[in-house]
Design an enzyme around this catalytic site. Structure first.
Site, PDB file in Angstrom:
ATOM      1  N   ARG A   6      40.537  58.903   0.120  1.00 29.03           N
ATOM      2  CA  ARG A   6      41.498  58.379  -0.873  1.00 29.03           C
ATOM      3  C   ARG A   6      42.412  57.359  -0.208  1.00 29.03           C
ATOM      4  O   ARG A   6      42.631  56.285  -0.724  1.00 29.03           O
ATOM      5  CB  ARG A   6      42.347  59.518  -1.448  1.00 29.03           C
ATOM      6  CG  ARG A   6      41.820  60.204  -2.685  1.00 29.03           C
ATOM      7  CD  ARG A   6      40.394  60.688  -2.533  1.00 29.03           C
ATOM      8  NE  ARG A   6      39.927  61.535  -3.632  1.00 29.03           N
ATOM      9  CZ  ARG A   6      39.974  62.870  -3.630  1.00 29.03           C
ATOM     10  NH1 ARG A   6      40.482  63.532  -2.598  1.00 29.03           N
ATOM     11  NH2 ARG A   6      39.511  63.550  -4.649  1.00 29.03           N
ATOM     12  N   ASP A  35      34.407  60.172  -0.725  1.00 27.56           N
ATOM     13  CA  ASP A  35      34.771  60.736  -2.029  1.00 27.56           C
ATOM     14  C   ASP A  35      34.503  59.666  -3.082  1.00 27.56           C
ATOM     15  O   ASP A  35      34.037  58.569  -2.754  1.00 27.56           O
ATOM     16  CB  ASP A  35      36.250  61.175  -2.040  1.00 27.56           C
ATOM     17  CG  ASP A  35      36.486  62.339  -3.000  1.00 27.56           C
ATOM     18  OD1 ASP A  35      36.310  62.142  -4.213  1.00 27.56           O
ATOM     19  OD2 ASP A  35      36.810  63.448  -2.531  1.00 27.56           O
ATOM     20  N   HIS A 110      32.026  64.018  -6.553  1.00 32.58           N
ATOM     21  CA  HIS A 110      32.947  63.194  -5.755  1.00 32.58           C
ATOM     22  C   HIS A 110      32.138  62.113  -5.033  1.00 32.58           C
ATOM     23  O   HIS A 110      32.383  61.819  -3.853  1.00 32.58           O
ATOM     24  CB  HIS A 110      33.717  64.039  -4.737  1.00 32.58           C
ATOM     25  CG  HIS A 110      34.748  64.925  -5.373  1.00 32.58           C
ATOM     26  ND1 HIS A 110      35.966  64.453  -5.799  1.00 32.58           N
ATOM     27  CD2 HIS A 110      34.736  66.244  -5.689  1.00 32.58           C
ATOM     28  CE1 HIS A 110      36.670  65.444  -6.332  1.00 32.58           C
ATOM     29  NE2 HIS A 110      35.942  66.541  -6.284  1.00 32.58           N
ATOM     30  N   ASP A 177      32.389  70.828  -4.237  1.00 32.72           N
ATOM     31  CA  ASP A 177      33.418  71.216  -5.203  1.00 32.72           C
ATOM     32  C   ASP A 177      33.375  70.354  -6.466  1.00 32.72           C
ATOM     33  O   ASP A 177      32.894  69.224  -6.452  1.00 32.72           O
ATOM     34  CB  ASP A 177      34.815  71.111  -4.565  1.00 32.72           C
ATOM     35  CG  ASP A 177      35.109  69.704  -4.063  1.00 32.72           C
ATOM     36  OD1 ASP A 177      34.202  69.097  -3.488  1.00 32.72           O
ATOM     37  OD2 ASP A 177      36.225  69.206  -4.264  1.00 32.72           O
ATOM     38  N   GLU A 178      33.925  70.927  -7.518  1.00 31.09           N
ATOM     39  CA  GLU A 178      34.251  70.218  -8.762  1.00 31.09           C
ATOM     40  C   GLU A 178      33.120  69.353  -9.328  1.00 31.09           C
ATOM     41  O   GLU A 178      33.359  68.245  -9.784  1.00 31.09           O
ATOM     42  CB  GLU A 178      35.507  69.353  -8.543  1.00 31.09           C
ATOM     43  CG  GLU A 178      36.714  70.181  -8.137  1.00 31.09           C
ATOM     44  CD  GLU A 178      37.961  69.347  -7.912  1.00 31.09           C
ATOM     45  OE1 GLU A 178      38.995  69.724  -8.445  1.00 31.09           O
ATOM     46  OE2 GLU A 178      37.906  68.339  -7.176  1.00 31.09           O
ATOM     47  N   TRP A 244      39.591  77.685  -1.653  1.00 30.77           N
ATOM     48  CA  TRP A 244      40.649  76.694  -1.932  1.00 30.77           C
ATOM     49  C   TRP A 244      41.305  76.862  -3.285  1.00 30.77           C
ATOM     50  O   TRP A 244      42.483  76.602  -3.438  1.00 30.77           O
ATOM     51  CB  TRP A 244      40.115  75.262  -1.788  1.00 30.77           C
ATOM     52  CG  TRP A 244      39.255  74.768  -2.932  1.00 30.77           C
ATOM     53  CD1 TRP A 244      37.909  74.917  -3.060  1.00 30.77           C
ATOM     54  CD2 TRP A 244      39.682  74.037  -4.100  1.00 30.77           C
ATOM     55  NE1 TRP A 244      37.470  74.341  -4.224  1.00 30.77           N
ATOM     56  CE2 TRP A 244      38.539  73.779  -4.888  1.00 30.77           C
ATOM     57  CE3 TRP A 244      40.921  73.559  -4.549  1.00 30.77           C
ATOM     58  CZ2 TRP A 244      38.582  73.089  -6.099  1.00 30.77           C
ATOM     59  CZ3 TRP A 244      40.966  72.869  -5.764  1.00 30.77           C
ATOM     60  CH2 TRP A 244      39.810  72.637  -6.519  1.00 30.77           C
ATOM     61  N   TYR A 270      47.940  73.370   0.607  1.00 33.71           N
ATOM     62  CA  TYR A 270      47.655  71.965   0.281  1.00 33.71           C
ATOM     63  C   TYR A 270      48.906  71.117   0.512  1.00 33.71           C
ATOM     64  O   TYR A 270      49.922  71.282  -0.148  1.00 33.71           O
ATOM     65  CB  TYR A 270      47.172  71.841  -1.170  1.00 33.71           C
ATOM     66  CG  TYR A 270      45.667  71.953  -1.330  1.00 33.71           C
ATOM     67  CD1 TYR A 270      44.912  72.680  -0.411  1.00 33.71           C
ATOM     68  CD2 TYR A 270      44.997  71.335  -2.381  1.00 33.71           C
ATOM     69  CE1 TYR A 270      43.538  72.789  -0.554  1.00 33.71           C
ATOM     70  CE2 TYR A 270      43.624  71.438  -2.518  1.00 33.71           C
ATOM     71  CZ  TYR A 270      42.894  72.163  -1.610  1.00 33.71           C
ATOM     72  OH  TYR A 270      41.525  72.263  -1.743  1.00 33.71           O
ATOM     73  N   TRP A 320      45.289  66.073   1.062  1.00 33.33           N
ATOM     74  CA  TRP A 320      44.638  65.152   0.126  1.00 33.33           C
ATOM     75  C   TRP A 320      45.567  63.959  -0.052  1.00 33.33           C
ATOM     76  O   TRP A 320      46.780  64.134  -0.162  1.00 33.33           O
ATOM     77  CB  TRP A 320      44.370  65.867  -1.206  1.00 33.33           C
ATOM     78  CG  TRP A 320      43.494  67.069  -1.026  1.00 33.33           C
ATOM     79  CD1 TRP A 320      43.884  68.363  -0.992  1.00 33.33           C
ATOM     80  CD2 TRP A 320      42.065  67.068  -0.807  1.00 33.33           C
ATOM     81  NE1 TRP A 320      42.794  69.181  -0.774  1.00 33.33           N
ATOM     82  CE2 TRP A 320      41.670  68.410  -0.659  1.00 33.33           C
ATOM     83  CE3 TRP A 320      41.098  66.063  -0.724  1.00 33.33           C
ATOM     84  CZ2 TRP A 320      40.341  68.786  -0.432  1.00 33.33           C
ATOM     85  CZ3 TRP A 320      39.787  66.433  -0.507  1.00 33.33           C
ATOM     86  CH2 TRP A 320      39.412  67.775  -0.364  1.00 33.33           C
ATOM     87  N   THR A 321      44.997  62.757  -0.069  1.00 34.56           N
ATOM     88  CA  THR A 321      45.839  61.562   0.073  1.00 34.56           C
ATOM     89  C   THR A 321      45.913  60.686  -1.183  1.00 34.56           C
ATOM     90  O   THR A 321      46.141  59.490  -1.074  1.00 34.56           O
ATOM     91  CB  THR A 321      45.353  60.733   1.277  1.00 34.56           C
ATOM     92  OG1 THR A 321      43.943  60.499   1.122  1.00 34.56           O
ATOM     93  CG2 THR A 321      45.608  61.426   2.584  1.00 34.56           C
ATOM     94  N   GLU A 322      45.735  61.288  -2.352  1.00 36.71           N
ATOM     95  CA  GLU A 322      45.825  60.512  -3.591  1.00 36.71           C
ATOM     96  C   GLU A 322      47.108  59.684  -3.680  1.00 36.71           C
ATOM     97  O   GLU A 322      47.116  58.597  -4.252  1.00 36.71           O
ATOM     98  CB  GLU A 322      45.771  61.443  -4.810  1.00 36.71           C
ATOM     99  CG  GLU A 322      44.393  61.939  -5.176  1.00 36.71           C
ATOM    100  CD  GLU A 322      44.017  63.241  -4.483  1.00 36.71           C
ATOM    101  OE1 GLU A 322      44.546  63.535  -3.395  1.00 36.71           O
ATOM    102  OE2 GLU A 322      43.163  63.962  -5.038  1.00 36.71           O
TER     103      GLU A 322
HETATM  104  C1  ACM Z   1      39.263  70.510  -3.575  1.00 35.77           C
HETATM  105  O1  ACM Z   1      40.498  70.499  -3.538  1.00 35.77           O
HETATM  106  N1  ACM Z   1      38.643  69.973  -4.618  1.00 35.77           N
HETATM  107  C2  ACM Z   1      38.469  71.083  -2.526  1.00 35.77           C
END
Ligand code: ACM
Ligand code: ZN
Length: 607
Positions: A6, A35, A110, A177-178, A244, A270, A320-322
């Site tokens: 990110r 990602d 992702h 994930d996701e 997570w 996080y 996480w660097t959004e």
């Molecule tokens: C995650 O935060 N989607 C691993």
């Protein structure tokens, strides 16, 4: 874990983070290299991954959550990637400091950066432009690797060959994930794969996908890691699971089947979350994970058997660097909370002591400051809680550091080391501005909290409705900021009818009612579609005195701002009831298409 996808952390900054990790005896650096928002590692066999996948459209002035996807042909700018030489240098630097760098190559989701580079690896039914995502991605986030196309596996194996060549780590993280299965449900190729392999649903298809790539990695003598969604179906053999979601409970499911696991629960570990009182923090996501929250985390739970305990490999914080735009933003979110992680992992729970930790951390912070890291001082800021109690307002001021003094004024002057010492909650009965700040002796430590307490007819009055405790925020006189998670907003997750009644406790002449409604487009918080105001003398028979309808154009505006919805009243009454409802789901053009618009209100002002 550092998410370099990110926001791309330059090599020099990453090396400095590695130095600090070594000082804290942290021995694993998980690099989230790819990602939907970027591909950050050079792969010789697939040069487009960095020629296309590391570039992004510019969305100046817009937070990650607000950015619309790229249009086809829209110009992009280079956002950076590590060359293979950079990776070798990072790995060698870390190895010298006894740190293993674990690469993560995400699949099957992702993956928009990879698919923007090689679109034929998506399901053939994808009929829209695939670009690197500048933000959340909306429905484009559903575009994932096709699970039938054998070229996908050839591609991933080719990438992993180079990754394994560059990273001698024992472990390779495959993400997982996701993954939304919108396309897999419809794709004839994916459906054929499910049929051929006897897979009952698309979740099982992901199990097949992950197991197949896992076998490849394991055939090269490496171990496989993945996020806890891998427990949604058959877990790949011997895979190590990262808990997570929430408090990481899904990892227990894996542990019960004998899988090793790592705890990285979003709720405490996080680092993207706010590390201090939100009014002082740069914009980010979700709630708070303060230095103390991280420090207090204890992974072992009472109901864990010795077998489960033995399967826990470690604890991880994830950055996480959004919302990072500079390397300094990355340092700010990592430090000093990384020190708290070291304590969680290296100190026996019975030996943990918050005060002595702070003392040791202060020394450590001098060392990292000497390296040029500007660590966060959020631990010195004051969290306020203003609560109506019997017609007055109770003002509570708290700081997570017990070794500072809170001093305050109520006469609009700046607090000094000589100002009144805060010892217990203040009880206010009229308008005044509270200014407060922390001191260590004569030295100011935090930022000045300014609480402009006004007083209107509704202030501190009883408020009736579902969730009466939460509704008190509407009449506590403190207005919510532009951060909807600042604990000042009264929030509803659904668009269902909202209703609450203020009891002014005597019949009064009422001139107007103002209701603050926040819009935070990026997280789908929007004003109501309809607001009605009604009054009563007995809380039984109400008469409507105002209403407003808003159009979908008025509701779905972009940005973050507060609307003050004003209702002229000019009536006499004791009870004032507000009823509102939302518009329903966000339209297809929204950054969160199809998601239910939420409503957040604060403050309710009656004059
Ligand atoms: C995650 O935060 N989607 C691993
Ligand atoms: Zn497919």
């Amino acid at each position: 874990m550092v998410d370099v996808a990110r926001f791309f952390t330059p090599k020099e900054n990453l090396l400095r983070i590695i130095d600090c990790m070594a000082m804290l005896k942290l021995n694993k650096l998980h690099l989230h290299l790819v990602d939907g928002n970027g591909w950050r590692i050079e792969i010789n066999r697939y040069p487009l991954l960095t020629e296309i996948g590391s570039r992004l459209v510019e969305r100046p002035g817009q937070a990650f959550s607000e950015r619309h996807n790229a249009r086809q042909g829209e110009p992009t700018v280079e956002k950076g990637f590590y060359t293979q030489d950079d990776i070798r240098e990072i790995v060698a630097y870390a190895t010298k400091r006894h740190i293993e760098v674990i690469p993560e190559i995400e699949m099957p989701a992702h993956s928009n950066a990879a698919l923007a580079s090689y679109p034929l690896l998506a399901c053939p039914i994808v009929d829209k432009y695939i670009g690197v995502l500048p933000g959340m991605g909306g429905s484009s986030g559903d575009i994932i690797f096709c699970a039938r196309n054998d070229s996908v596996f050839t591609f991933l194996e080719g990438v992993l060959d180079e990754v394994m060549e560059l990273f001698p780590s024992k472990y390779i993280h495959l993400g997982g994930d996701e993954a939304r299965k919108t396309y897999w449900e419809e794709c004839p190729l994916c459906r054929a794969r499910m049929k051929a392999e006897g897979l009952g649903d698309t979740e099982a298809l992901q199990g097949y996908f992950m197991a197949r790539v896992s076998r490849y990695v394991q055939s090269k003598g490496r171990e496989v890691m993945g996020w806890d969604e891998l427990t949604n179906t058959d877990i790949p053999k011997d895979a190590i699971i990262f808990g997570w979601r929430g408090m990481g409970q899904a990892a227990m499911k894996a542990a019960k089947q004998g899988h090793r696991f790592v705890m990285a629960p979003a709720r405490v570990m996080y680092l993207i979350r706010y590390q201090g009182p939100q009014w002082f923090e740069p914009l980010t996501y979700f709630g708070n994970n303060t230095l103390q929250d991280v420090y207090t985390y204890e992974p072992f739970q009472k109901d864990w058997t010795p077998e489960v305990k033995n399967l826990l490999m470690g604890v991880q914080v994830c950055l996480w660097t959004e919302f990072c735009n500079t390397p300094e933003d990355v340092d700010y979110l990592i430090f000093p909370r990384l020190s708290a992680l070291a304590e969680v992992t290296w100190t026996q729970p019975v030996r943990k002591n918050w005060q002595s930790f702070l003392k040791a951390m202060d020394h450590f912070n001098d060392h990292i400051a000497a390296k040029g890291i500007v660590y966060a001082r959020s631990m010195y800021n004051i969290q306020h809680t203003v609560t109506p109690v019997n017609g007055s307002l109770q003002v509570k001021l708290e700081c997570i550091r017990p070794d500072v003094q809170i001093r305050y004024t109520t006469d609009d002057t700046e607090p000094t080391a000589q100002s009144t010492l805060y010892t217990k909650p203040l009880q206010l009965k009229s308008a005044q501005t509270v200014k407060a700040v922390t001191f260590a002796g004569d030295k100011q430590m935090g930022k000045v909290l300014v609480l402009p307490i006004g007083w209107n007819k509704a202030t501190a009055k009883p408020i009736l409705g579902a969730n009466p405790e939460g509704l008190k925020l509407l009449v506590n006189s403190v207005r919510g900021s532009l951060k909807n998670s600042d604990f000042e907003w009264c929030s509803w997750t659904k668009s269902d009818t909202i209703t609450f009644t203020v009891d002014l406790q005597k019949k009064e002449m009422l001139h107007s009612l103002t209701l603050g409604c926040i819009t935070v487009y990026g997280v789908a918080i929007h004003r109501p579609a309809y607001i009605q105001v009604a009054v009563s003398d007995d809380n039984r028979i109400f008469r409507q005195v105002g209403e407003m309808h808003y159009t979908s154009e008025e509701i779905f505006r972009e940005g973050a701002f507060v609307d003050n919805c004003l209702f002229p009243l000019n009536v006499e009454a004791r009870y004032v009831r507000v009823t509102a409802n939302g518009i329903g789901v966000c339209p297809a053009t929204h950054v969160r298409p199809g998601q239910e618009a939420r409503i957040n209100l604060d403050e309710l002002i009656i004059e």
